[in-house]
Design an enzyme around this catalytic site. Structure first.
Site, mmCIF file in Angstrom:
data_model
loop_
_atom_site.group_PDB
_atom_site.id
_atom_site.type_symbol
_atom_site.label_atom_id
_atom_site.label_comp_id
_atom_site.label_asym_id
_atom_site.label_seq_id
_atom_site.Cartn_x
_atom_site.Cartn_y
_atom_site.Cartn_z
ATOM 1 N N HIS A 1 -19.323 -24.157 -17.601
ATOM 2 C CA HIS A 1 -20.366 -23.130 -17.726
ATOM 3 C C HIS A 1 -19.906 -21.887 -18.459
ATOM 4 O O HIS A 1 -20.668 -20.919 -18.548
ATOM 5 C CB HIS A 1 -20.874 -22.691 -16.353
ATOM 6 C CG HIS A 1 -21.568 -23.770 -15.590
ATOM 7 N ND1 HIS A 1 -22.929 -23.967 -15.644
ATOM 8 C CD2 HIS A 1 -21.083 -24.728 -14.767
ATOM 9 C CE1 HIS A 1 -23.259 -24.996 -14.866
ATOM 10 N NE2 HIS A 1 -22.151 -25.474 -14.323
ATOM 11 N N LYS B 1 -30.487 -9.676 -14.809
ATOM 12 C CA LYS B 1 -29.397 -10.657 -14.787
ATOM 13 C C LYS B 1 -28.159 -9.939 -14.297
ATOM 14 O O LYS B 1 -28.177 -8.713 -14.145
ATOM 15 C CB LYS B 1 -29.162 -11.227 -16.185
ATOM 16 C CG LYS B 1 -29.020 -10.150 -17.283
ATOM 17 C CD LYS B 1 -28.826 -10.759 -18.660
ATOM 18 C CE LYS B 1 -30.089 -11.239 -19.323
ATOM 19 N NZ LYS B 1 -30.103 -12.662 -19.606
ATOM 20 N N ARG B 2 -27.072 -10.673 -14.050
ATOM 21 C CA ARG B 2 -25.825 -9.992 -13.702
ATOM 22 C C ARG B 2 -25.483 -8.968 -14.777
ATOM 23 O O ARG B 2 -25.789 -9.158 -15.962
ATOM 24 C CB ARG B 2 -24.685 -11.020 -13.575
ATOM 25 C CG ARG B 2 -24.730 -11.841 -12.317
ATOM 26 C CD ARG B 2 -24.607 -10.976 -11.074
ATOM 27 N NE ARG B 2 -23.250 -10.509 -10.904
ATOM 28 C CZ ARG B 2 -22.423 -10.919 -9.943
ATOM 29 N NH1 ARG B 2 -22.830 -11.783 -9.041
ATOM 30 N NH2 ARG B 2 -21.208 -10.437 -9.856
ATOM 31 N N LYS C 1 -23.424 -9.484 -21.814
ATOM 32 C CA LYS C 1 -24.888 -9.599 -21.756
ATOM 33 C C LYS C 1 -25.572 -8.390 -22.394
ATOM 34 O O LYS C 1 -26.773 -8.400 -22.628
ATOM 35 C CB LYS C 1 -25.349 -9.781 -20.308
ATOM 36 C CG LYS C 1 -24.871 -11.105 -19.683
ATOM 37 C CD LYS C 1 -25.309 -11.224 -18.229
ATOM 38 C CE LYS C 1 -24.722 -12.432 -17.512
ATOM 39 N NZ LYS C 1 -25.387 -13.705 -17.854
ATOM 40 N N THR D 1 -30.583 -19.114 -18.199
ATOM 41 C CA THR D 1 -31.695 -19.863 -17.612
ATOM 42 C C THR D 1 -32.871 -18.921 -17.339
ATOM 43 O O THR D 1 -34.016 -19.370 -17.307
ATOM 44 C CB THR D 1 -31.276 -20.560 -16.306
ATOM 45 O OG1 THR D 1 -30.518 -19.635 -15.515
ATOM 46 C CG2 THR D 1 -30.434 -21.786 -16.587
ATOM 47 N N LYS E 1 -37.237 -19.181 -17.707
ATOM 48 C CA LYS E 1 -38.215 -18.769 -16.689
ATOM 49 C C LYS E 1 -39.239 -17.814 -17.286
ATOM 50 O O LYS E 1 -40.443 -17.914 -17.010
ATOM 51 C CB LYS E 1 -37.502 -18.110 -15.501
ATOM 52 C CG LYS E 1 -36.583 -19.074 -14.749
ATOM 53 C CD LYS E 1 -35.599 -18.363 -13.818
ATOM 54 C CE LYS E 1 -34.486 -19.323 -13.414
ATOM 55 N NZ LYS E 1 -33.353 -18.648 -12.747
HETATM 56 C C1 26Q Z 1 -14.137 -18.010 -10.352
HETATM 57 C C2 26Q Z 1 -12.941 -17.814 -9.660
HETATM 58 C C3 26Q Z 1 -12.849 -16.910 -8.622
HETATM 59 C C4 26Q Z 1 -13.990 -16.192 -8.263
HETATM 60 C C5 26Q Z 1 -15.172 -16.384 -8.933
HETATM 61 C C6 26Q Z 1 -15.256 -17.287 -9.985
HETATM 62 C C7 26Q Z 1 -16.522 -17.497 -10.695
HETATM 63 C C8 26Q Z 1 -17.720 -17.418 -10.003
HETATM 64 C C9 26Q Z 1 -18.902 -17.609 -10.635
HETATM 65 C C10 26Q Z 1 -16.572 -17.770 -12.059
HETATM 66 C C11 26Q Z 1 -17.795 -17.960 -12.707
HETATM 67 C C12 26Q Z 1 -18.974 -17.882 -11.986
HETATM 68 C C13 26Q Z 1 -20.294 -18.051 -12.563
HETATM 69 C C14 26Q Z 1 -20.552 -18.453 -13.771
HETATM 70 C C15 26Q Z 1 -21.942 -18.562 -14.260
HETATM 71 O O1 26Q Z 1 -22.888 -18.242 -13.553
HETATM 72 N N1 26Q Z 1 -22.145 -19.043 -15.481
HETATM 73 C C16 26Q Z 1 -23.486 -19.180 -16.024
HETATM 74 O O2 26Q Z 1 -23.927 -20.508 -15.795
HETATM 75 C C17 26Q Z 1 -25.292 -20.654 -16.156
HETATM 76 C C18 26Q Z 1 -25.723 -22.043 -15.763
HETATM 77 O O3 26Q Z 1 -25.150 -22.980 -16.597
HETATM 78 C C19 26Q Z 1 -25.486 -20.383 -17.629
HETATM 79 O O4 26Q Z 1 -26.862 -20.442 -17.919
HETATM 80 C C20 26Q Z 1 -24.942 -19.008 -18.005
HETATM 81 O O5 26Q Z 1 -25.003 -18.821 -19.401
HETATM 82 C C21 26Q Z 1 -23.511 -18.877 -17.510
HETATM 83 O O6 26Q Z 1 -23.032 -17.567 -17.740
#
Ligand code: 26Q
Length: 804
Positions: free
Chosen positions: A354, A544-545, A550, A652, A656
């Protein structure tokens, strides 16, 4: 007026009353709204449980292959409306509750959001679970039952403050504890060899117990299981220690277990290096793999048929220890030879990537990995040896070998989780076409050469049930009138709207729906934050975050530039705009938190400026979550998808908004590109650098300071922010943030500013031609059906899992 009850709602009403009396323990006079909420869920749940049993029995009888979606995040939101709508019981529930003077819409808000995720990846997992059930695919989601999910965001004087969210405080009527599904998960200790076999003797053991939540598919076609793990000490209290007076020590093991499932890591794209995170990842991967193997052996009597009957999908690398855990169990417990175990493992597991952001690629210090998981360390080395031998044989050079290795040898040695997931999977997919292409060209270039058929694309989708039917009942009803109900079964049926895009009467009705949704949102925001919004203004939304890639900052700087223009020429015929922002920042992400403060500082100043009046309003809505998204998206006119090209894997939210008839202003990034292809180039506003341009600029000769100074509007906006115009209480608050733009501007805010401002001007011009705007909105709805997560799941099912 109460509608006379008949049939279904009478029966439902009787069940709600029975649940209220005998399960909640209240009579009608004493019952509070939350008692009614619980009674309503319990009554509906009975139907769900019947369907649940039937679904499980069907899978069993058919000997069907099961799909397992392993994800450290499930960002579900509320379940009541979803379950009612998918079971076709919404009207009956409205009427049943109406008989007691209760409003379903209000009762629904008493359900806390299940926020077991950060953002896109977690919400994707929730959409996938709903689509899996809707497509009648036997599937289980596996994750952690965090006691505290995503933090609640409060805005104090413009700053983000994080508060714990206690979503389980009043019980959770959707979940069932399964005490019989409990597994032992070990940590640390040593590896010994015994009669030729290897045995791991963990120093610490924790018990994982399952909590199951039913996932109801469209029209109740199937009910699947979301299984979330809770942690318990094997020995919750040491009585000897307790009796000897060491009360804390007696409970220490339980406290250690509790801490495993206490919090969701609120880091989005920045791996927190904590040992606890690695422990969480192993805890949940191990419990899930043990459960999958137990079920498989129970039904099929052996493990060799695993790839025919089981498909495991890893949602990013967070569950990638599943590769090593499955190998360990096959070799150490089931006594398979390494090669056979390796074939079974790769035949069963698939991995979704991702993100390509280097800081988000998980890796763990080797000494930590070895201390916590000594047996898995051996297995990782053995896998690595096998893979690197193969690479050598095929003539890969040292640089390629170093990139393929599961161990990063640069500096402190680390285990690379993405490489482990890649080699342990038969399929590795990206989440949008551009992202998949970049995977092949950048992060996974050498692994792609070694395994050239492994990487494939599965463009993300969202469930139209939650994001169109439930979130926007007005638009759904209108579409049904216009094209019939086929699109409810298959969102690609929305294409039929395309032929009606020029129908002026339909356009006006789409507009009326949008306006009604904007009135609803305006009322909600008036109650929530006390701001009054004009529903006839253009609602321009970025939710969004908060992350630098972004580029909320690009939007904010352009907002300041617009503000300056309005003040200079208040007499001009401005298009009234409401700029809506919402989103959470990782607590440790300094610049993201500063961007939230900046949005609030700009809002305070702009909204109080009498010259600007109703022409421009800026709102930062606190505590963005799924439920808030469900209110905001149907009311949006413009969807901001403005990431630096090449950095947003898919997005995503973009989908929406399009489902709800908003126009997109966006870069050629992630799924925006595919949205453009499907809604038509003329129905979307695209601007800015391409991913290639960004790479070329970064490679050399990008001078943001010169660019900024060369654009009067940009320079004025940046200088005013930097000099404290929006922060008179602390004039240097944004000096460093703006200096960062001048000096390096990694995210190309300055490089894209002019194009973005021009694109916003184009939006303004289009907005003035109301008929043309409505046509474009209808083309967006008509073109976006392909982005249903049903389509995405069908692709996974056919090409990766071998089900369907
Ligand atoms: C990793 C290690 C330790 C702590 C946290 C994490 C961590 C947590 C969440 C690393 C990444 C995430 C989240 C990533 C994420 O949300 N990516 C998004 O995924 C969506 C679904 O595929 C995409 O639409 C987005 O573009 C992408 O940013």
């Amino acid at each position: 007026m109460t509608i006379p009850a008949s049939g279904k709602e009478d029966e439902l009403d009787a069940r709600i009353l029975a649940a209220l009396h005998y399960r909640v323990g209240k009579n009608e006079r004493a019952a509070k709204p939350h008692d009614w909420y619980n009674a309503a869920v319990l009554a509906l749940r009975d139907d769900i449980i019947d369907l649940w049993f039937a679904s499980t029995a069907r899978t069993h009888e058919a000997g069907a292959k099961r799909v397992y979606y392993l994800s450290l995040e499930f960002l579900i939101g509320r379940l009541l409306r979803d379950a009612l709508s998918n079971l076709g019981c919404t009207r009956a529930m409205e009427q049943a509750l109406g008989q007691h003077g209760l409003d379903l819409a209000r009762i629904e808000t008493l359900e806390p959001d299940a926020a077991l995720g950060n953002g896109g990846l977690g919400r994707l997992a929730a959409c996938f679970m709903e689509s899996l059930a809707s497509l009648d695919i036997p599937a289980y989601g596996y994750g952690i039952r965090y006691i505290n999910g995503m933090f609640r965001q409060r805005i104090d004087d413009g700053w983000q403050v994080e508060l714990p969210e206690t979503w389980l405080a009043h019980g959770n009527p959707w979940e069932f504890e399964r005490r019989e599904s409990a597994y032992c998960v070990g940590f640390g200790g040593e590896v010994v060899s015994e009669e030729g076999a290897v045995r791991w003797l963990p120093a610490e053991k924790i018990e994982a117990t399952a909590f199951d939540t039913p996932v109801v598919g469209w029209r109740g076609r199937r009910v699947n299981t979301l299984r979330l793990w809770h942690a318990n000490a094997m020995d919750p209290i040491r009585l000897d220690a307790f009796n000897a007076g060491d009360h804390a020590g007696a409970l220490a093991a339980q406290v250690r277990a509790d801490s495993l499932v206490r919090v969701l890591y609120p880091a989005d794209s920045t791996p927190a290096g904590q040992e606890l995170r690695l422990r969480q990842e192993y805890f949940f991967s191990s419990a899930s793999i043990q459960d999958i193997l137990r079920r498989h052996v129970q039904y099929h009597g052996e493990v060799r048929s695993l790839p025919e009957k089981v498909a495991i999908q890893l949602n990013d690398t967070h569950p990638s220890l599943a590769v090593a855990e499955l190998m360990r169990l096959l070799i150490d417990d089931h006594r398979l030879a390494f090669d056979e175990a390796w074939d079974i493992t790769r035949g069963t597991i698939a991995y979704t990537n991702h993100t390509l952001l280097p800081e988000a690629l998980e890796s763990w210090p080797l000494p930590l990995f070895e201390r916590l998981l000594p047996r898995h360390m051996q297995i990782v080395y053995a896998i690595n040896a096998q893979v690197l031998r193969e690479a050598r044989r095929k003539g890969f050079d040292d640089a390629a070998i170093a990139a393929i290795s599961l161990i990063d040898e640069h500096g402190e040695r680390r285990v690379r989780m993405a490489n482990l997931a890649f080699v342990g999977a038969h399929s590795v997919n990206g989440v949008a076409a551009l992202h998949t292409q970049l995977m092949k060209e950048t992060v996974f270039a050498d692994l792609h050469k070694l395994y050239p058929t492994r990487i494939n694309n599965k463009t993300n989708g969202v469930t139209p049930r939650r994001w169109l039917h439930q979130a926007n009942p007005r638009l759904t009803a209108l579409i049904r009138e216009a094209i019939g109900s086929d699109f409810l079964e298959d969102a690609e049926g929305l294409a039929a709207l395309g032929a009606l895009a020029g129908d002026a009467a339909l356009g006006e009705r789409v507009d009326e729906v949008k306006r009604a949704n904007k009135v609803d949102l305006a009322n909600h925001l008036r109650e929530l934050i006390g701001i009054r919004l004009d529903p006839d203004a253009l609602f321009d939304v970025q939710i969004k975050r908060i992350h630098e890639y972004k580029r909320q900052l690009l939007n904010l700087i352009e907002t300041v530039a617009l503000y300056d223009q309005i003040r200079s020429h208040p007499e001009r015929d401005w298009v009234p705009r409401v700029k809506i922002f919402a989103g959470k920042a990782a607590p440790s992400y300094h610049n993201a938190k500063l961007i939230i403060k900046l949005a609030n500082d700009i809002a305070r100043r702009v909204n109080a400026d009498p010259i600007v009046g109703e022409v421009l309003k800026v709102v930062f809505v606190p505590n963005y979550n799924v439920s808030l998204a469900e209110r905001i998206i149907p009311a949006a006119d413009l969807s901001e998808q403005i990431s630096t090209a090449g950095m947003e894997a898919s997005g995503t939210g973009n989908m929406k908004f399009a489902f709800n008839g908003a126009l997109t202003i966006g870069t050629l990034d992630g799924a925006n590109i595919e949205i453009m292809e499907r809604v038509g180039r003329e129905n979307i506003v695209i601007f800015g650098l391409t991913a290639e341009d960004v790479a070329a600029k970064r490679a050399g000769g990008y001078d943001p300071r010169a660019l900024i100074e060369g654009n009067r509007e940009l320079a004025q906006a940046v200088h005013s922010i930097a000099s404290g115009v929006f922060s008179p209480d602390d004039p240097t608050r944004y000096a460093a943030l703006m200096e960062g733009l001048m000096q390096s501007d990694w995210f190309m805010v300055a490089a894209d500013f002019e194009a973005y401002a021009a694109a916003q001007n184009e939006v303004k011009a289009r907005w003035r031609d109301r008929a043309a705007w409505r046509r474009a909105a209808i083309h967006n709805i008509a073109g976006v059906g392909w982005f249903s997560s049903d389509r995405t799941i069908r692709e996974y099912a056919k090409a990766i899992w071998g089900v369907l």
